[in-house]
Design a protein around this motif. Structure first.
Motif, mmCIF file in Angstrom:
data_model
loop_
_atom_site.group_PDB
_atom_site.id
_atom_site.type_symbol
_atom_site.label_atom_id
_atom_site.label_comp_id
_atom_site.label_asym_id
_atom_site.label_seq_id
_atom_site.Cartn_x
_atom_site.Cartn_y
_atom_site.Cartn_z
ATOM 1 N N ALA A 179 0.725 -1.217 0.078
ATOM 2 C CA ALA A 179 -0.047 0.063 -0.008
ATOM 3 C C ALA A 179 0.672 1.229 0.007
ATOM 4 N N ILE A 180 0.660 2.099 1.150
ATOM 5 C CA ILE A 180 1.341 3.208 0.902
ATOM 6 C C ILE A 180 2.892 3.425 1.040
ATOM 7 N N LEU A 181 3.320 2.341 1.787
ATOM 8 C CA LEU A 181 4.754 2.000 1.919
ATOM 9 C C LEU A 181 5.326 1.566 0.674
ATOM 10 N N ARG A 182 4.438 0.640 -0.112
ATOM 11 C CA ARG A 182 4.991 0.141 -1.479
ATOM 12 C C ARG A 182 5.155 1.436 -2.494
ATOM 13 N N GLU A 183 4.251 2.187 -2.563
ATOM 14 C CA GLU A 183 4.138 3.381 -3.233
ATOM 15 C C GLU A 183 5.333 4.283 -3.071
ATOM 16 N N GLU A 184 5.558 4.654 -1.485
ATOM 17 C CA GLU A 184 6.499 5.525 -1.038
ATOM 18 C C GLU A 184 7.949 5.074 -1.273
ATOM 19 N N ARG A 185 8.279 3.647 -1.382
ATOM 20 C CA ARG A 185 9.224 3.238 -1.446
ATOM 21 C C ARG A 185 9.619 2.848 -3.120
ATOM 22 N N GLY A 186 8.535 2.850 -3.645
ATOM 23 C CA GLY A 186 8.735 2.327 -5.287
ATOM 24 C C GLY A 186 9.132 0.971 -5.710
ATOM 25 N N CYS A 187 8.693 -0.097 -4.528
ATOM 26 C CA CYS A 187 8.925 -1.278 -4.802
ATOM 27 C C CYS A 187 8.225 -2.113 -3.784
ATOM 28 N N SER A 188 7.872 -3.398 -4.179
ATOM 29 C CA SER A 188 7.180 -4.276 -3.323
ATOM 30 C C SER A 188 8.023 -5.036 -2.235
ATOM 31 N N GLY A 189 9.297 -5.037 -2.414
ATOM 32 C CA GLY A 189 10.090 -5.684 -1.606
ATOM 33 C C GLY A 189 11.510 -5.423 -1.827
ATOM 34 N N GLU A 190 12.333 -5.948 -0.915
ATOM 35 C CA GLU A 190 13.875 -5.913 -0.968
ATOM 36 C C GLU A 190 14.384 -6.775 0.158
ATOM 37 N N THR A 191 15.907 -7.136 -0.359
ATOM 38 C CA THR A 191 16.596 -7.844 0.987
ATOM 39 C C THR A 191 17.782 -6.776 1.408
ATOM 40 N N ILE A 192 17.655 -6.691 2.562
ATOM 41 C CA ILE A 192 18.553 -5.595 3.267
ATOM 42 C C ILE A 192 19.607 -6.276 4.178
#
Lengths: 79, 150
Positions: A9-22
């Protein structure tokens, strides 16, 4: 350690991706969110969110482990 | 049974699952996409779900309803994806020996569903704007200017 973060949702839009490995040295879910917020400028503070780790809701001070799947849950609006 | 559906909900399929010989009452609730929210004209909306956890939490809610109320069956289906005005966003069905428990359990399930499921709603407005509901950085009551009478 390495953690897998998924965004919705809003975090996906603000980050510009649906996931990442950190790679992180943050000990808790709260530390991880605040670090990511600092990097990516997420609009919502942690006290408006919940956190799910390995598909279970957890308290913010939950200690992170290598390989955890972490999802920050913005305010919900189902129904 | 709780499920997330990316396609339109067909209540007739789920209605049959509520049938039991001991059930003398069935209460269903349908949530529809409304054309206004907080005074703004809505044209469509999107539901996005964290499906794995939504299903787990939804099953927990149904289990709680079975513990609290004398019901026979309970089903809840929540839509995800792009919905238009009038589309069904959520369907809850409860069967029970008697109507009191069926009404109470149905109300419990929809109320908890709205509070707890990791599902998000983005409204698209007539003026072209859009917004993730409940996700404003400043709570809505403070962010919106208050117009005093006179």
């Amino acid at each position: 350690m390495t953690v897998h973060v998924a965004y919705f949702a809003i975090l996906r839009e603000e980050r510009g991706c649906s996931g990442e490995t950190i790679e992180t040295t943050e000990a808790t879910a709260l530390g991880l969110y605040n670090a990511l917020r600092g990097t990516h400028g997420f609009s919502l503070p942690a006290d408006r969110l919940k956190v799910v780790i390995n598909e279970e809701f957890q308290p913010w001070d939950h200690a992170l482990s290598d390989g955890d799947a972490v999802v920050f849950i913005p305010p919900v609006a189902g129904g | 049974m709780f499920s997330i559906s990316a396609v339109p909900i067909d209540p007739s399929i789920h209605h049959a699952a509520l049938r039991e010989p001991a059930a003398g009452a069935c209460v269903t609730f349908e949530g529809w996409v409304r054309n206004r929210n907080e005074g703004r004209a809505v044209v469509s909306l999107e539901y996005e779900g964290y499906d794995a956890v939504a299903v787990k939490e939804g099953e927990r809610i149904l289990a709680e309803a079975r513990e609290r109320f004398a019901i026979a069956g309970a089903v809840c289906i929540h839509r995800t994806g792009h919905l238009r005005l009038g589309d069904m966003a959520v369907w809850v069905g409860v069967s029970a020996g008697h109507r009191g428990a069926a009404f109470d359990a149905c109300r419990y399930i929809i109320d908890e569903t709205k509070l707890r499921l990791p599902i998000w709603k983005k409204e698209h407005y007539e003026d072209g704007d859009s917004e993730w509901i409940n996700c404003q950085a400043v709570p809505t009551a403070i962010a919106r200017p208050v117009t005093l009478p006179g």
